[in-house]
Design a protein around this motif. Structure first.
Motif, PDB file in Angstrom:
ATOM      1  N   ASN A  11       0.809  -1.215   0.000  1.00 53.07           N
ATOM      2  CA  ASN A  11       0.000   0.000   0.000  1.00 53.07           C
ATOM      3  C   ASN A  11       0.840   1.262   0.000  1.00 53.07           C
ATOM      4  O   ASN A  11       0.435   2.269  -0.573  1.00 53.07           O
ATOM      5  N   THR A  15       0.209   3.817  -2.976  1.00 52.38           N
ATOM      6  CA  THR A  15      -0.192   5.192  -2.684  1.00 52.38           C
ATOM      7  C   THR A  15       0.732   6.172  -3.400  1.00 52.38           C
ATOM      8  O   THR A  15       0.261   7.153  -3.990  1.00 52.38           O
ATOM      9  N   TYR A  19      -0.828   8.594  -6.176  1.00 55.31           N
ATOM     10  CA  TYR A  19      -1.010   9.977  -5.739  1.00 55.31           C
ATOM     11  C   TYR A  19       0.273  10.796  -5.650  1.00 55.31           C
ATOM     12  O   TYR A  19       0.206  12.025  -5.585  1.00 55.31           O
ATOM     13  N   THR A  71      -5.278   0.330   3.466  1.00 53.76           N
ATOM     14  CA  THR A  71      -5.216   1.364   2.440  1.00 53.76           C
ATOM     15  C   THR A  71      -5.572   2.731   3.005  1.00 53.76           C
ATOM     16  O   THR A  71      -4.868   3.717   2.775  1.00 53.76           O
ATOM     17  N   PHE A  75      -3.059   5.835   3.513  1.00 58.00           N
ATOM     18  CA  PHE A  75      -3.361   7.088   2.826  1.00 58.00           C
ATOM     19  C   PHE A  75      -3.518   8.248   3.809  1.00 58.00           C
ATOM     20  O   PHE A  75      -3.107   9.370   3.512  1.00 58.00           O
ATOM     21  N   SER A  79      -1.297  11.475   3.306  1.00 56.30           N
ATOM     22  CA  SER A  79      -1.873  12.793   3.014  1.00 56.30           C
ATOM     23  C   SER A  79      -1.409  13.842   4.018  1.00 56.30           C
ATOM     24  O   SER A  79      -1.219  15.004   3.657  1.00 56.30           O
TER      25      SER A  79
END
Length: 109
Positions: A11, A15, A19, A71, A75, A79
């Motif tokens: 993951n 990610t 992103y 996930t 994330f 972020s």
């Protein structure tokens, strides 16, 4: 345990593949696609064994729920640290709902 460790690793790669490029809007799309696919290769090198190992213990439905919890956790951290976003109460509420869903997936009533 190996399933969770491999899923966390996969993951992290995914990610960044999905992103990470958003910080580099000036880079042409074809270059971003090539870099993202290159990163995703390593995600698959971890994801496939994670599911193979996990299938010995978990059902496919349970594996998917584990994957989704990981996930969203990865994330959330990504972020905050990569984009500088802030998590708010609604993010925690949504995560709580996901945890509740995982609880029901793993318990038979």
């Amino acid at each position: 345990m190996w399933t969770v460790i491999l899923l966390i690793g996969s993951n992290i790669f995914m990610t960044f593949a999905w992103y990470g490029h958003l910080k580099y809007k000036e880079v042409s799309l074809w270059k971003v696609i090539l870099v993202s696919w290159s990163i995703a290769f390593f995600e698959y090198c971890l994801q496939v064994p994670a599911n193979r190992i996990g299938a010995r213990t978990f059902s496919p439905d349970q594996l998917k729920v584990i994957q989704e919890v990981i996930t969203l956790s990865v994330f959330g951290v990504f972020s905050v640290f990569y984009f500088g976003d802030r998590l708010h109460w609604n993010h925690l509420a949504a995560f709580g709902c996901l945890i509740a869903g995982a609880f029901f997936m793993f318990h038979k009533f």
